[in-house]
Design a protein around this motif. Structure first.
Motif, PDB file in Angstrom:
ATOM      1  N   GLY A 157      73.033 -60.418 -89.451  1.00 36.65           N
ATOM      2  CA  GLY A 157      72.579 -60.786 -88.138  1.00 36.65           C
ATOM      3  C   GLY A 157      73.782 -60.668 -86.934  1.00 36.65           C
ATOM      4  O   GLY A 157      74.836 -59.989 -87.518  1.00 36.65           O
ATOM      5  N   VAL A 158      73.658 -61.447 -85.931  1.00 36.71           N
ATOM      6  CA  VAL A 158      74.711 -61.351 -84.763  1.00 36.71           C
ATOM      7  C   VAL A 158      75.894 -61.762 -85.254  1.00 36.71           C
ATOM      8  O   VAL A 158      77.098 -61.437 -84.869  1.00 36.71           O
ATOM      9  CB  VAL A 158      74.302 -62.139 -83.497  1.00 36.71           C
ATOM     10  N   GLY A 159      76.087 -62.881 -86.203  1.00 36.63           N
ATOM     11  CA  GLY A 159      77.302 -63.425 -86.883  1.00 36.63           C
ATOM     12  C   GLY A 159      77.804 -62.770 -88.163  1.00 36.63           C
ATOM     13  O   GLY A 159      78.330 -63.682 -88.925  1.00 36.63           O
ATOM     14  N   SER A 160      77.397 -61.503 -88.513  1.00 34.40           N
ATOM     15  CA  SER A 160      77.751 -61.027 -89.707  1.00 34.40           C
ATOM     16  C   SER A 160      78.972 -61.315 -90.317  1.00 34.40           C
ATOM     17  O   SER A 160      80.104 -60.868 -89.684  1.00 34.40           O
ATOM     18  CB  SER A 160      77.419 -59.327 -89.496  1.00 34.40           C
ATOM     19  N   ALA A 161      78.970 -61.679 -91.438  1.00 33.32           N
ATOM     20  CA  ALA A 161      80.544 -61.804 -92.080  1.00 33.32           C
ATOM     21  C   ALA A 161      80.926 -60.735 -92.303  1.00 33.32           C
ATOM     22  O   ALA A 161      82.138 -60.450 -92.372  1.00 33.32           O
ATOM     23  CB  ALA A 161      80.221 -62.978 -93.272  1.00 33.32           C
ATOM     24  N   THR A 162      79.975 -59.833 -93.081  1.00 35.67           N
ATOM     25  CA  THR A 162      80.666 -58.287 -93.297  1.00 35.67           C
ATOM     26  C   THR A 162      81.333 -57.717 -92.330  1.00 35.67           C
ATOM     27  O   THR A 162      82.234 -56.870 -92.520  1.00 35.67           O
ATOM     28  CB  THR A 162      79.400 -57.774 -94.110  1.00 35.67           C
ATOM     29  N   ARG A 163      80.592 -57.791 -91.364  1.00 38.11           N
ATOM     30  CA  ARG A 163      81.101 -57.039 -90.068  1.00 38.11           C
ATOM     31  C   ARG A 163      82.550 -57.500 -89.703  1.00 38.11           C
ATOM     32  O   ARG A 163      83.371 -56.504 -89.575  1.00 38.11           O
ATOM     33  CB  ARG A 163      80.120 -57.151 -88.942  1.00 38.11           C
ATOM     34  N   SER A 164      82.697 -58.836 -89.775  1.00 36.01           N
ATOM     35  CA  SER A 164      83.976 -59.568 -89.272  1.00 36.01           C
ATOM     36  C   SER A 164      84.910 -59.155 -90.490  1.00 36.01           C
ATOM     37  O   SER A 164      86.212 -58.815 -89.958  1.00 36.01           O
ATOM     38  CB  SER A 164      83.775 -61.046 -89.451  1.00 36.01           C
ATOM     39  N   ARG A 165      84.432 -58.873 -91.713  1.00 37.30           N
ATOM     40  CA  ARG A 165      85.626 -58.546 -92.690  1.00 37.30           C
ATOM     41  C   ARG A 165      85.934 -56.908 -92.660  1.00 37.30           C
ATOM     42  O   ARG A 165      87.147 -56.643 -92.784  1.00 37.30           O
ATOM     43  CB  ARG A 165      84.928 -58.950 -94.097  1.00 37.30           C
ATOM     44  N   VAL A 166      84.969 -56.156 -92.340  1.00 39.63           N
ATOM     45  CA  VAL A 166      85.451 -54.690 -92.426  1.00 39.63           C
ATOM     46  C   VAL A 166      85.948 -54.246 -91.023  1.00 39.63           C
ATOM     47  O   VAL A 166      86.717 -53.323 -90.784  1.00 39.63           O
ATOM     48  CB  VAL A 166      84.201 -53.707 -92.749  1.00 39.63           C
ATOM     49  N   PHE A 167      85.121 -54.957 -90.032  1.00 39.86           N
ATOM     50  CA  PHE A 167      85.609 -54.554 -88.598  1.00 39.86           C
ATOM     51  C   PHE A 167      86.319 -55.566 -87.749  1.00 39.86           C
ATOM     52  O   PHE A 167      85.705 -56.141 -86.684  1.00 39.86           O
ATOM     53  CB  PHE A 167      84.401 -54.054 -87.719  1.00 39.86           C
ATOM     54  N   ALA A 168      87.211 -56.057 -88.655  1.00 37.09           N
ATOM     55  CA  ALA A 168      88.054 -57.295 -88.021  1.00 37.09           C
ATOM     56  C   ALA A 168      88.585 -57.229 -86.505  1.00 37.09           C
ATOM     57  O   ALA A 168      88.997 -56.327 -86.161  1.00 37.09           O
ATOM     58  CB  ALA A 168      89.271 -57.832 -88.692  1.00 37.09           C
ATOM     59  N   ASN A 169      87.929 -58.160 -85.517  1.00 39.03           N
ATOM     60  CA  ASN A 169      88.471 -58.327 -84.248  1.00 39.03           C
ATOM     61  C   ASN A 169      87.761 -56.993 -83.200  1.00 39.03           C
ATOM     62  O   ASN A 169      88.422 -56.911 -82.259  1.00 39.03           O
ATOM     63  CB  ASN A 169      89.966 -58.245 -84.175  1.00 39.03           C
ATOM     64  N   GLU A 170      86.863 -56.235 -83.893  1.00 40.90           N
ATOM     65  CA  GLU A 170      86.374 -55.223 -83.144  1.00 40.90           C
ATOM     66  C   GLU A 170      85.244 -55.350 -82.049  1.00 40.90           C
ATOM     67  O   GLU A 170      84.848 -54.897 -81.192  1.00 40.90           O
ATOM     68  CB  GLU A 170      86.214 -54.004 -84.102  1.00 40.90           C
ATOM     69  N   ASN A 171      84.592 -56.758 -82.387  1.00 39.61           N
ATOM     70  CA  ASN A 171      83.547 -56.954 -81.703  1.00 39.61           C
ATOM     71  C   ASN A 171      83.966 -57.848 -80.272  1.00 39.61           C
ATOM     72  O   ASN A 171      84.925 -58.758 -80.484  1.00 39.61           O
ATOM     73  CB  ASN A 171      82.619 -58.127 -82.461  1.00 39.61           C
ATOM     74  N   ALA A 172      83.658 -57.170 -79.158  1.00 42.73           N
ATOM     75  CA  ALA A 172      83.913 -57.989 -77.995  1.00 42.73           C
ATOM     76  C   ALA A 172      82.705 -58.536 -77.360  1.00 42.73           C
ATOM     77  O   ALA A 172      82.115 -57.768 -76.491  1.00 42.73           O
ATOM     78  CB  ALA A 172      84.479 -56.759 -77.069  1.00 42.73           C
ATOM     79  N   PRO A 173      82.233 -59.815 -78.041  1.00 43.80           N
ATOM     80  CA  PRO A 173      80.875 -60.330 -77.600  1.00 43.80           C
ATOM     81  C   PRO A 173      80.761 -60.626 -75.778  1.00 43.80           C
ATOM     82  O   PRO A 173      81.499 -60.897 -75.454  1.00 43.80           O
ATOM     83  CB  PRO A 173      80.888 -61.599 -78.373  1.00 43.80           C
ATOM     84  N   ARG A 174      79.550 -60.328 -75.549  1.00 42.97           N
ATOM     85  CA  ARG A 174      79.353 -60.559 -74.331  1.00 42.97           C
ATOM     86  C   ARG A 174      78.294 -61.800 -74.150  1.00 42.97           C
ATOM     87  O   ARG A 174      77.141 -61.931 -74.627  1.00 42.97           O
ATOM     88  CB  ARG A 174      78.407 -59.521 -73.446  1.00 42.97           C
ATOM     89  N   TRP A 175      78.777 -63.067 -73.661  1.00 44.32           N
ATOM     90  CA  TRP A 175      78.048 -64.138 -73.803  1.00 44.32           C
ATOM     91  C   TRP A 175      77.192 -64.269 -72.456  1.00 44.32           C
ATOM     92  O   TRP A 175      77.356 -63.810 -71.607  1.00 44.32           O
ATOM     93  CB  TRP A 175      78.745 -65.422 -73.681  1.00 44.32           C
ATOM     94  N   MET A 176      75.874 -64.697 -72.842  1.00 37.86           N
ATOM     95  CA  MET A 176      74.865 -64.810 -71.881  1.00 37.86           C
ATOM     96  C   MET A 176      74.322 -65.854 -71.398  1.00 37.86           C
ATOM     97  O   MET A 176      73.325 -66.001 -70.476  1.00 37.86           O
ATOM     98  CB  MET A 176      73.363 -64.112 -72.488  1.00 37.86           C
TER      99      MET A 176
END
Length: 584
Positions: A157-176
């Protein structure tokens, strides 16, 4: 060809990918952190190319058969009376309620059951670490197990732990700037088959939607800046909602009572996932983990199904996973960026802060819901929204369903993937902007309701080419309607520099119309109003030129506005010159 694939996440995107990869002959394993398959969840819809993918899987009719039975959407007042409603049978693909409305869990299960025939599912486990060598991704699970895979697909999902582990600090979320809670409550006899949406002041809304299980799906939303509420405990989140909605009215008390006993409470502060890349080595993201567009975009499930299908097809077409991931990114990126182009003003438009703004929203929606207006929108305002071409993948993973699938019905064939704002939100934006300008213009109008302004205007020395008062009353609505058509078309276009500049100029010119009436009629600043009208000629000409780069019809309907402003500038300058004593 890569053969062994791990998928993390057993919801819509993960199950779709498992279905297609299993069909293509891959050895597929799916790991899901929950101890068992997750049913339940709120209403979602599938439109356009997402339905085409389901059709190729032979699952489209089954999804329709498992629909919630929702027949349309109604905005209601505090006493429950209907302020505006959109009936799906009358509106087809463009209404708030789609033809294919289904609960998230029902769709996920529909995909899971046939996928499980060709894939191995492991529940109650998750990824703890991923390493790579020259030949495989080595995955260590929370259970302690280790295994090697040719590729790992992260479909969380949007808070993916695996994404955070493999792509650390690469998500630049846009808050709505919208906080939402979903949960199921007991059904009452008056719930019916419509999605009922109630707006309360302070940017709050309460929604009730039907399902096929004899219960009602409730939603509470608050339009505000994020404050970390998604990280609170469930008890704190519920307490916060009880406080915020205590005086909301309508059926808020019933919903809050149901919240205390529900077993499927879900709370989130909406944000988009913004990733410059979706793959790293042998790991690739899909679904919300890659690009969550939020429910505001209206095509999150369509993106999940389509993206998983495209990823599976590219893996089947390429022996090298890196090449497959690159082709997947190239194919999906335009559709995702289009979906994520929804402006942050959208939640504010649909969740107004004041009673006046709520009445204005309801008025706009009431007009938009009329069949003649909706038909005009479809024929006159319709743009050219993007849609991913799936024809290149027709033979990538052949299926019996592909051959036996029934022909597309006209309604489905015409259903586009949304481009820019949805038709409903675009109409709402146009209505709010024009409504605000109209309120200001009416406040300054030289008519019997403002006798002082009327007497002053009539005694001015005006040139012989001044049109009668009635002409102004007739011409301005026509010209602003033209601007509304152009604004609507531009809002439906994908976000981009030229489109955004044209929208900005449209907003500026619409606002300047109201501002000019303030200067001329109420402030009696004849010189300033003459200068302002000259500035409007320049800004409206810039609007036409910029809009022409994006949508020629939007530019064309602005040309009469420019011409009239040129005439109005000459008139204002002459009145200023002939009435020096009336200045100020």
């Amino acid at each position: 060809m890569s053969r062994r694939i791990l998928i993390t996440g057993a919801s819509v995107a993960g199950n779709t990918a498992a279905w297609w990869l299993g069909r293509a002959g891959f050895d597929v394993e799916v790991v899901e952190r929950t101890p068992a398959f997750r049913d339940g969840g709120q209403n979602i819809d599938v439109r356009g190319v997402g339905r085409e993918v389901l059709r190729r899987m032979g699952l489209e009719q089954a999804a329709l058969d498992r629909g919630t039975g929702e027949e349309g959407t109604a905005w209601v007042n505090g006493d429950g009376s209907v302020a505006a409603q959109f009936i799906t049978a009358d509106l087809g693909a463009d209404g708030p309620t789609a033809e294919m409305e289904i609960l998230r869990g029902d769709l996920a299960r529909l995909l899971y059951e046939p996928a499980a025939a060709r894939a191995t599912y492991r529940f109650g486990d998750s990824v703890a670490a991923i390493d790579e060598d020259d030949e495989a991704a080595i995955v260590t699970f929370a259970s302690g197990r280790t295994a090697r895979y040719d590729a790992v697909i992260v479909a969380e999902g949007v808070g993916s732990a695996t994404r955070s582990r493999v792509f650390a600090n690469e998500n630049a979320p846009r808050w709505m700037d919208l906080t939402i809670a979903y949960f199921t409550i007991p059904r009452t006899p008056d719930d019916g088959r419509l999605w009922r949406w109630y707006n309360a002041t302070g940017g709050r809304s309460v929604s009730l939607r039907p399902d096929r299980y004899g219960t009602t799906r409730a939603m509470l939303s608050v339009q505000q800046r994020p404050g970390g509420e998604q990280d609170w405990s469930t008890d704190r989140q519920k307490a916060w909602l009880r406080e915020r909605f205590a005086d909301a009215g309508w059926q808020a008390a019933r919903v809050l009572d149901g919240m205390d006993t529900t077993d499927d409470f879900y709370f989130d502060v909406l944000r988009q996932v913004r990733m410059k890349r979706w793959s790293r080595g042998r790991v690739v993201l899909t679904g919300d983990a890659a690009w969550c567009a939020t429910p505001i975009a209206g095509i999150g499930t369509t993106l999940a199904i389509t993206g998983a299908y495209v990823l599976a097809a590219e893996l089947a077409r390429h022996d090298d996973v890196t090449a497959a991931f690159a082709a997947y990114d190239e194919a999906m990126r335009p559709m995702v960026e289009d979906a994520q182009g929804v402006p942050k003003i959208a939640p504010r438009l649909m969740n107004p802060q004041s009673r006046l703004a709520i009445r204005l929203l309801h008025g706009v929606l009431a007009v938009a819901s009329r069949p003649i207006v909706h038909n005009m929108v479809g024929k006159v305002f319709g743009g050219s929204p993007k849609e991913l071409d799936l024809s290149r993948y027709a033979d990538a993973i052949p299926t019996d369903a592909t051959i036996a699938a029934p022909p597309r019905t006209p309604t489905v064939a015409a259903a586009p993937v949304a481009s820019g704002l949805s038709p409903l939100l675009a109409l709402g934006a146009v209505g709010v902007v024009l409504g605000a300008s109209a309120v200001l213009g009416r406040r300054n109008a030289p008519d019997p309701s403002h006798p002082g302004i009327r007497r002053w205007y009539r005694r001015l020395d005006k040139p012989g080419f001044t049109p009668p008062d009635a002409a102004f009353g007739a011409v301005w609505p026509v010209l602003e309607t033209g601007l509304a058509v152009g604004g609507y078309r531009l809002l439906r276009r994908p976000s981009g520099p030229a489109r955004n500049a044209a929208v900005g100029l449209w907003l500026l010119n619409t606002a300047m119309v109201g501002g000019w009436t303030q200067l001329f009629f109420r402030e009696k600043e004849l010189g300033a109003s003459a200068v302002a009208s000259g500035a409007m000629v320049a800004s409206s000409a810039a609007y036409v030129a910029t809009a022409a780069c994006v949508d020629r019809p939007a530019a064309a309907v602005g040309v009469p506005f420019v011409a009239w402003l040129g005439f109005a500038t000459l008139l204002a300058e002459r009145i200023w010159r002939d009435n020096p004593a009336e200045e100020g």
